[in-house]
Enzyme design. Sequence first.
Site, mmCIF file in Angstrom:
data_model
loop_
_atom_site.group_PDB
_atom_site.id
_atom_site.type_symbol
_atom_site.label_atom_id
_atom_site.label_comp_id
_atom_site.label_asym_id
_atom_site.label_seq_id
_atom_site.Cartn_x
_atom_site.Cartn_y
_atom_site.Cartn_z
ATOM 1 N N LYS A 36 0.824 -1.179 0.000
ATOM 2 C CA LYS A 36 0.000 0.000 0.000
ATOM 3 C C LYS A 36 0.872 1.246 0.000
ATOM 4 O O LYS A 36 0.385 2.363 -0.140
ATOM 5 C CB LYS A 36 -0.870 0.030 1.254
ATOM 6 C CG LYS A 36 -1.708 -1.214 1.464
ATOM 7 C CD LYS A 36 -2.336 -1.178 2.881
ATOM 8 C CE LYS A 36 -2.766 -2.573 3.270
ATOM 9 N NZ LYS A 36 -3.068 -2.679 4.702
ATOM 10 N N GLY A 37 2.181 1.051 0.172
ATOM 11 C CA GLY A 37 3.086 2.177 0.369
ATOM 12 C C GLY A 37 3.084 3.214 -0.741
ATOM 13 O O GLY A 37 3.324 4.388 -0.500
ATOM 14 N N PHE A 62 14.512 4.147 9.636
ATOM 15 C CA PHE A 62 13.152 3.728 9.331
ATOM 16 C C PHE A 62 12.253 4.956 9.256
ATOM 17 O O PHE A 62 12.106 5.694 10.220
ATOM 18 C CB PHE A 62 12.621 2.734 10.360
ATOM 19 C CG PHE A 62 11.386 2.029 9.868
ATOM 20 C CD1 PHE A 62 11.482 0.955 8.990
ATOM 21 C CD2 PHE A 62 10.120 2.472 10.241
ATOM 22 C CE1 PHE A 62 10.348 0.322 8.498
ATOM 23 C CE2 PHE A 62 8.979 1.840 9.755
ATOM 24 C CZ PHE A 62 9.093 0.766 8.886
ATOM 25 N N VAL A 63 11.673 5.160 8.080
ATOM 26 C CA VAL A 63 10.856 6.358 7.865
ATOM 27 C C VAL A 63 9.376 6.014 7.668
ATOM 28 O O VAL A 63 9.035 4.899 7.280
ATOM 29 C CB VAL A 63 11.368 7.161 6.646
ATOM 30 C CG1 VAL A 63 12.771 7.679 6.895
ATOM 31 C CG2 VAL A 63 11.336 6.317 5.377
ATOM 32 N N ARG A 65 0.659 6.327 7.511
ATOM 33 C CA ARG A 65 0.624 6.444 6.049
ATOM 34 C C ARG A 65 0.111 7.815 5.607
ATOM 35 O O ARG A 65 0.492 8.334 4.568
ATOM 36 C CB ARG A 65 -0.294 5.365 5.440
ATOM 37 C CG ARG A 65 0.249 3.948 5.528
ATOM 38 C CD ARG A 65 -0.524 3.039 4.586
ATOM 39 N NE ARG A 65 -0.354 1.627 4.905
ATOM 40 C CZ ARG A 65 0.668 0.888 4.483
ATOM 41 N NH1 ARG A 65 1.622 1.431 3.759
ATOM 42 N NH2 ARG A 65 0.748 -0.388 4.801
ATOM 43 N N GLU A 87 7.158 2.774 -7.047
ATOM 44 C CA GLU A 87 7.488 2.263 -5.710
ATOM 45 C C GLU A 87 7.639 3.395 -4.699
ATOM 46 O O GLU A 87 8.096 4.482 -5.033
ATOM 47 C CB GLU A 87 8.805 1.482 -5.775
ATOM 48 C CG GLU A 87 8.625 -0.028 -5.751
ATOM 49 C CD GLU A 87 8.291 -0.580 -4.361
ATOM 50 O OE1 GLU A 87 7.571 0.078 -3.584
ATOM 51 O OE2 GLU A 87 8.750 -1.685 -4.057
ATOM 52 N N ASP A 88 7.280 3.103 -3.474
ATOM 53 C CA ASP A 88 7.443 4.076 -2.399
ATOM 54 C C ASP A 88 8.912 4.218 -2.007
ATOM 55 O O ASP A 88 9.449 5.312 -1.942
ATOM 56 C CB ASP A 88 6.609 3.675 -1.176
ATOM 57 C CG ASP A 88 6.829 2.212 -0.760
ATOM 58 O OD1 ASP A 88 7.607 1.486 -1.419
ATOM 59 O OD2 ASP A 88 6.203 1.789 0.230
ATOM 60 N N ASP A 111 4.358 3.139 6.172
ATOM 61 C CA ASP A 111 3.759 2.867 7.480
ATOM 62 C C ASP A 111 4.711 2.208 8.458
ATOM 63 O O ASP A 111 5.767 1.700 8.095
ATOM 64 C CB ASP A 111 2.568 1.918 7.308
ATOM 65 C CG ASP A 111 3.035 0.482 7.036
ATOM 66 O OD1 ASP A 111 3.845 0.297 6.101
ATOM 67 O OD2 ASP A 111 2.628 -0.434 7.767
ATOM 68 N N LYS A 129 17.147 3.969 -0.076
ATOM 69 C CA LYS A 129 18.117 3.898 1.029
ATOM 70 C C LYS A 129 19.456 3.382 0.514
ATOM 71 O O LYS A 129 19.514 2.726 -0.523
ATOM 72 C CB LYS A 129 17.586 2.962 2.113
ATOM 73 C CG LYS A 129 16.429 3.534 2.917
ATOM 74 C CD LYS A 129 16.085 2.601 4.061
ATOM 75 C CE LYS A 129 14.852 3.066 4.806
ATOM 76 N NZ LYS A 129 14.476 2.094 5.856
ATOM 77 N N ASP A 159 14.678 -0.369 -0.277
ATOM 78 C CA ASP A 159 15.564 -0.568 0.869
ATOM 79 C C ASP A 159 16.617 -1.605 0.474
ATOM 80 O O ASP A 159 17.649 -1.263 -0.077
ATOM 81 C CB ASP A 159 14.720 -1.005 2.070
ATOM 82 C CG ASP A 159 15.551 -1.141 3.337
ATOM 83 O OD1 ASP A 159 16.759 -0.849 3.292
ATOM 84 O OD2 ASP A 159 14.988 -1.535 4.374
#
Length: 183
Positions: free
Chosen positions: A47-48, A156-157, A169, A103-104, A163, A135, A107
């Site tokens: 859902k990002g 971690f963001v 979110r 994509e959000d 989320d 990242k 990583d």
Amino acid sequence: MNFESAKSQLTKVLVTEEQIKTRVAELATEIDAKYAGKDVLLVGVLKGAIMFMADLSRALSISTSMDWMALSSYGSGTVSSGVIRILKDLDAEIHGKHVIIVEDIIDSGLTLSWLQTTLNARGAASVEVVAFLRKPAAAKVEVPVWLVGYDIPNEFVVGYGLDYNEKYRSLNCVAVLDPKVYS
Ligand code: IMP
Ligand code: MG
């Protein structure tokens, strides 16, 4: 939700609402130029990517369709497990289509690398990746990413679709989650 209202759980803002707006417009200009005259399928990763998809798609002038996939690599934690599961597949076939994966964040790059291979194997005419955040670890894997919004430190963001346990979110910026929230 803004930074002020969740301030006790966040340490700092990494990307402001204003910066998001500016960068999304720049990314849209590049996409419009490359895909002029083409029909493009935007594939969002749930859902990002919802916020980024909503903003990016509306900033584009080219003709696009939208489809979504839901993948799981994290469970409820903050570290990638490396195991990708399809929770929801695309609704339609992508054979012969020009696909842009929206994509959000990248990583480890595991999710994306798997997704690119999968969509190419389905016979897409082309597959490119546009990620809002990246990242440092992502640089170590062989994932060709066409466009990136912002390179961020290895923290971690949350916010702008991202989320922690389904929360934050709706935060209108990208902020670092206070480690005390998950430790
Ligand atoms: P990767 O497979 O390690 O590249 O993980 C990618 C996915 O993990 C992203 O699409 C996000 O959904 C999630 N993710 C990675 N880093 C973060 C973060 O800092 N905050 C929230 N979600 C993250
Ligand atoms: Mg994601």
